[in-house]
Design a protein around this motif. Structure first.
Motif, short mmCIF file in Angstrom:
data_model
loop_
_atom_site.label_atom_id
_atom_site.label_comp_id
_atom_site.label_asym_id
_atom_site.label_seq_id
_atom_site.Cartn_x
_atom_site.Cartn_y
_atom_site.Cartn_z
N UNK A 1 -3.38 3.76 -2.12
CA UNK A 1 -3.59 2.95 -3.33
C UNK A 1 -2.53 1.86 -3.38
N UNK A 2 -2.79 0.79 -4.14
CA UNK A 2 -1.78 -0.27 -4.22
C UNK A 2 -0.49 0.27 -4.85
N UNK A 3 0.64 -0.24 -4.43
CA UNK A 3 1.91 0.15 -5.04
C UNK A 3 1.77 0.02 -6.56
N UNK A 4 2.13 1.09 -7.31
CA UNK A 4 1.95 1.04 -8.77
C UNK A 4 2.49 -0.25 -9.38
N UNK A 5 1.67 -0.84 -10.23
CA UNK A 5 2.03 -2.11 -10.86
C UNK A 5 1.58 -3.32 -10.06
N UNK B 1 0.84 -1.20 0.00
CA UNK B 1 0.00 0.00 0.00
C UNK B 1 0.88 1.26 0.00
N UNK B 2 0.50 2.22 -0.87
CA UNK B 2 1.11 3.56 -0.84
C UNK B 2 0.16 4.47 -0.07
N UNK B 3 0.72 5.24 0.85
CA UNK B 3 -0.05 6.23 1.60
C UNK B 3 0.47 7.60 1.17
N UNK B 4 -0.44 8.56 0.98
CA UNK B 4 0.02 9.84 0.45
C UNK B 4 -0.76 10.99 1.08
N UNK B 5 -0.10 12.17 1.08
CA UNK B 5 -0.71 13.38 1.60
C UNK B 5 -1.21 14.22 0.43
N UNK B 6 -2.55 14.36 0.28
CA UNK B 6 -3.07 15.06 -0.91
C UNK B 6 -2.63 16.52 -1.01
N UNK B 7 -2.46 17.20 0.14
CA UNK B 7 -2.03 18.61 0.07
C UNK B 7 -0.62 18.72 -0.49
N UNK B 8 0.24 17.82 -0.05
CA UNK B 8 1.62 17.84 -0.56
C UNK B 8 1.62 17.58 -2.07
N UNK B 9 0.78 16.66 -2.48
CA UNK B 9 0.71 16.35 -3.92
C UNK B 9 0.19 17.57 -4.70
N UNK B 10 -0.86 18.20 -4.19
CA UNK B 10 -1.41 19.38 -4.89
C UNK B 10 -0.38 20.49 -4.97
N UNK B 11 0.32 20.73 -3.86
CA UNK B 11 1.35 21.78 -3.85
C UNK B 11 2.45 21.49 -4.88
#
Ligand code: GAL
Length: 431
Positions: free
Chosen positions: A308-312, A166-176
């Motif tokens: 989301x699942x690790x890409x691939x 699993x990949x965990x991500x911060x949406x604000x960091x991605x948007x920035x």
């Protein structure tokens, strides 16, 4: 929701493992035949050896203990937790206690190859009669139970099922960084483009911690790069560790490591996940015990975090299960049986898994009791291809995992180049 195909794939992946699934019962169990040991059926206490010593993992254990104290008020819970993610410190101490014939009354292990090590060393009692006594054959799918039985015996009781990829991500960091948080990445190459953007924004693109978390990342890169059949082949000998496709996977791992924080070797998993929670990092690859850390921080998906699942690896569930044992020589086998009773009970599995981020091994827990992430994990577990985790004891024996971990550490600390890394991995898997 758990299909026959999935269960068959799971047990096939676990080959000679001894995953035991238990059911709830409010009755104190009787002593399994042939256990006895120094403590007879002493149920006055139970020393429970885990690595759930702090943070969200401790909260998970606490939730379980609360149910235990309700179900078995006459058995004193003795916390034998040893800090260190993935048992990085606990496993060594456990080995010395087992060697010295001073086992805890029960210890946390992983279903799969790791458990087989303990079975082969004669360190575990057969608890299959508890399986009958607790009604496990009704509580769990018959084909799973049948296939997980080793020579007619079963040696542990799982408390949960975790997903590793699993990949965990911060949406604000991605948007920035100019990324769409809703974007999906089909391949590692697609993901590299996004990681470049986060890196360019000045944040850590991919947070990571000490060696075992690097091995965890490595296993998901192997899975993504090789696909499930060749990944499984790494553990049954049919995939050549010296092959060109493994070289490509190592190159992908090298590239991913270039996006990570340089202070990684001094950190453990909660520190790396916290960087995503705090908006200091964009992405983190971690098992779904991370879900418990986001919950503990009172974060809501998808506003505060996404996963989301690790890409691939979409459509693949990289599996591990925490599983509790009755060691040979337990001083309080009656206490152990009470513990195994609680962790396998419906109430125990619901309370524990709600706090732990994992999903119950039992088939009668209702998805609506759990978080949105956990509901998605239940759905994936029911329909995905199941593979076994390397870093968490399901895929390979402890000695192999240790040798792979040494090779990974040597490479990520700059003590060897990619070719050396690959030859070290070939050697690690030759034994
Ligand atoms: C795994 C274990 C999980 C979680 C994780 C991090 O090995 O199965 O329950 O504790 O380590 O410590």
């Amino acid at each position: 929701m758990r299909t026959r195909r999935t269960l068959t794939a799971l047990v096939a992946g676990l080959a000679a493992s001894s995953l035991l699934l238990a059911a709830c019962s409010s009755n104190d169990p009787e002593t399994p035949s042939g256990t006895g040991g120094a403590g007879g059926d002493d149920a006055s206490e139970v020393e429970v050896f885990t690595w759930w010593a702090s943070g969200s993992e401790k909260l998970g254990l606490d939730a379980l203990v609360q149910v235990f104290e309700e179900q078995h008020p006459d058995t004193k819970f003795v916390n034998g937790a040893i800090a260190g993610g993935a048992g990085s410190a606990a496993k060594e101490l456990l080995q010395s206690r087992l060697q010295a014939q001073d086992p805890p009354d029960t210890f946390q292990a992983h279903a799969g190859a790791e458990l087989t090590d303990y079975i082969n060393a004669g360190q575990l009692e057969d608890v299959s009669n508890l399986y009958d006594e607790f009604g496990l054959r009704d509580a769990f799918p018959k084909d799973l139970v049948d296939r997980l039985t080793v020579d007619g015996k079963i040696y542990s009781v799982p408390s949960n099922i975790h997903r590793a990829n699993v990949v965990w991500a911060n949406p604000s960091v991605l948007e920035d960084a100019g990324l769409d948080p809703k974007a999906t990445y089909a391949t590692l190459d697609d993901w590299f483009t996004a990681l470049d953007k986060v890196k360019a924004s000045g944040k850590t693109a991919l947070s990571i911690a000490t060696t075992w978390t690097q091995v965890h990342l490595f296993e998901t890169v192997l899975l993504s790069s090789l696909g499930t059949d060749k990944y499984n082949g790494l553990w049954d000998g049919s995939t050549d560790w010296a092959g060109a496709d493994v070289t490509k996977a190592l190159e992908n791992f090298e590239k991913l490591m270039s996006y990570t924080n340089t202070d990684r070797d001094g950190l453990d998993w909660p520190d790396a996940t916290q960087q995503v929670i705090d908006g200091k990092a964009g992405f983190n690859v971690m098992g779904d015990w991370a879900e418990a850390a986001f919950q503990e921080a009172k974060k809501q998906a998808p506003a505060d975090y996404i996963y989301f699942p690790v890409p691939g690896t979409d459509g693949v569930f990289d599996f591990l299960a925490d599983s509790f044992t009755l060691p040979v020589g337990s001083k309080h086998p009656g206490g152990t049986k009470n513990w195994l009773n609680t962790i396998s009970s419906l109430d125990g599995q619901i309370a524990f898994n709600k706090a732990k981020g994992s999903i119950p091994a039992r088939k009668d827990a209702q998805p609506s009791e759990f978080s949105a992430y956990q509901q998605s994990a239940m759905e994936s577990f029911g329909q995905d291809t199941i593979v076994s985790s390397l870093a968490h004891g399901a895929a390979a024996p402890v000695a192999t995992l240790n040798a792979i971990s040494e090779a990974v550490s040597k490479f990520t600390t700059g003590a060897g180049d990619l070719a050396t890394f690959q030859s070290d991995l070939v050697a690690a898997n030759a034994g």
